[in-house]
Design a protein around this motif. Structure first.
Motif, short mmCIF file in Angstrom:
data_model
loop_
_atom_site.label_atom_id
_atom_site.label_comp_id
_atom_site.label_asym_id
_atom_site.label_seq_id
_atom_site.Cartn_x
_atom_site.Cartn_y
_atom_site.Cartn_z
N GLN A 1 -6.23 7.22 5.86
CA GLN A 1 -6.91 6.38 4.92
C GLN A 1 -6.81 5.23 4.87
OE1 GLN A 1 -5.51 7.69 1.17
NE2 GLN A 1 -3.30 7.84 1.57
N ALA A 2 -7.59 4.14 4.58
CA ALA A 2 -7.41 2.86 4.53
C ALA A 2 -6.92 2.19 3.17
CB ALA A 2 -8.99 1.88 4.77
N ILE A 3 -6.12 1.09 3.28
CA ILE A 3 -5.39 0.39 2.07
C ILE A 3 -4.97 1.39 1.14
CG2 ILE A 3 -5.86 -1.47 0.63
CD1 ILE A 3 -6.71 -2.10 3.12
N PRO A 4 -4.03 2.01 1.57
CA PRO A 4 -3.20 3.06 0.83
C PRO A 4 -2.78 2.68 -0.54
CG PRO A 4 -2.20 2.98 2.62
CD PRO A 4 -3.17 2.11 2.78
N GLN A 5 -2.31 1.31 -0.63
CA GLN A 5 -1.50 0.83 -1.70
C GLN A 5 -0.22 1.84 -1.81
OE1 GLN A 5 -4.06 -0.12 -4.93
NE2 GLN A 5 -5.30 -1.32 -3.90
N TRP A 6 -0.16 2.28 -3.05
CA TRP A 6 0.98 3.23 -3.38
C TRP A 6 0.99 4.42 -2.77
CZ3 TRP A 6 -3.24 2.18 -6.41
CH2 TRP A 6 -3.70 3.35 -6.89
N ARG A 7 -0.10 4.97 -1.92
CA ARG A 7 -0.27 6.28 -1.40
C ARG A 7 0.25 6.08 0.10
NH1 ARG A 7 -4.98 4.76 -3.76
NH2 ARG A 7 -6.02 4.42 -1.99
N GLY B 1 -10.82 7.79 -0.07
CA GLY B 1 -11.41 6.58 0.33
C GLY B 1 -11.85 6.47 1.74
N ALA B 2 -12.47 5.40 2.18
CA ALA B 2 -12.96 5.38 3.67
C ALA B 2 -11.87 5.33 4.84
CB ALA B 2 -13.78 4.16 3.83
N ILE B 3 -11.92 6.04 6.13
CA ILE B 3 -11.04 6.13 7.12
C ILE B 3 -10.66 4.63 7.47
CG2 ILE B 3 -10.78 6.72 9.46
CD1 ILE B 3 -12.51 9.10 8.95
N GLY B 4 -9.25 4.23 7.44
CA GLY B 4 -9.04 2.91 7.90
C GLY B 4 -8.43 2.84 9.53
N GLY B 5 -7.99 3.94 9.96
CA GLY B 5 -7.24 4.02 11.33
C GLY B 5 -6.77 5.33 11.75
#
Length: 220
Positions: A51-57, A128-132
């Motif tokens: 996931q992209a931009i996982p923040q606290w995840r 959310g969208a794939i980020g990598g």
């Protein structure tokens, strides 16, 4: 990181997670570097999708997936398998390993409905969208994002005071040193809009150059 935009300019922000990417969509008549010839998915990288931009995840959390397609299969066959489900609204893409093709779904959705996880055979909180990708063996591990899902990451920034600069810490051009940041950080969970509002809420923003969204906090 995200840069702060002064009155006649636009701020940038670096993010400590995969940045949004604009990938060219392969034409249906030409194979990509892995042999995929379709146009519904775009190659992200070697490894399982993250996931992209996982923040606290967790930044290493794999997505939920529906019923898998066992090998042998081609990438076109894997894509066709993922396209065959009745609900694609929550499908972010697919990835492969040595044994299977896995159709990946954002948390809370599945191959039967965009609002339930019915049909999900492996469930996680990734959304959310794939980020990598998490990298892997190049001849069997591939991650493809579903183009129709879109490239906006979960909790994306929607304002106009900052623009996305990329992945990582904000640093001055030509330097390796990080900027100073405010002592009063905004703890997670937060959206990037909330991070921006936090940074713009200080009495003096003349020296504000950027904001950074990290797993644990928002830095101005």
């Amino acid at each position: 990181s995200i840069q702060h935009i002064q009155p006649d300019s636009t701020m940038k922000f670096p993010v400590l997670f995969p940045a949004l990417f604009a990938s060219s969509i392969a034409s249906a008549s030409a194979a990509d570097i892995n042999g995929y010839t379709g146009s519904d998915y775009t190659f992200v990288g070697v490894g399982h999708c993250l996931q992209a931009i996982p923040q606290w995840r967790s930044a290493t959390l794999h997505y939920s997936h529906a019923a898998t397609l066992p090998r042998p299969f081609t990438l076109d066959e894997c894509a066709a398998h993922c396209q065959s489900f009745s609900s694609l609204d929550g499908q972010v893409g697919f990835d492969t390993n040595a044994g299977t093709c896995m159709c990946r779904y954002t948390d809370g959705s599945g191959p039967v409905s965009a609002t339930t996880e019915e049909g999900i055979t492996f469930s996680t909180d990734a959304r959310g969208a794939i980020g990598g990708t998490d990298t892997g063996t190049s001849n069997v591990h591939f991650c493809y994002r579903r183009n129709a899902y879109g490239g906006v990451y979960d909790d994306a920034y929607t304002g106009s005071d900052f623009t996305l600069a990329g992945q990582g810490y904000c640093i001055p051009e030509g330097s390796t040193s990080h900027y100073s940041h405010n002592a009063a950080t905004l703890p997670a969970p937060f959206t990037m809009d909330e991070c921006a509002a936090h940074c713009l809420g200080f009495p003096n923003t003349e020296g504000l150059v950027a904001m950074e969204g990290r797993i644990g906090d928002c830095l101005c």
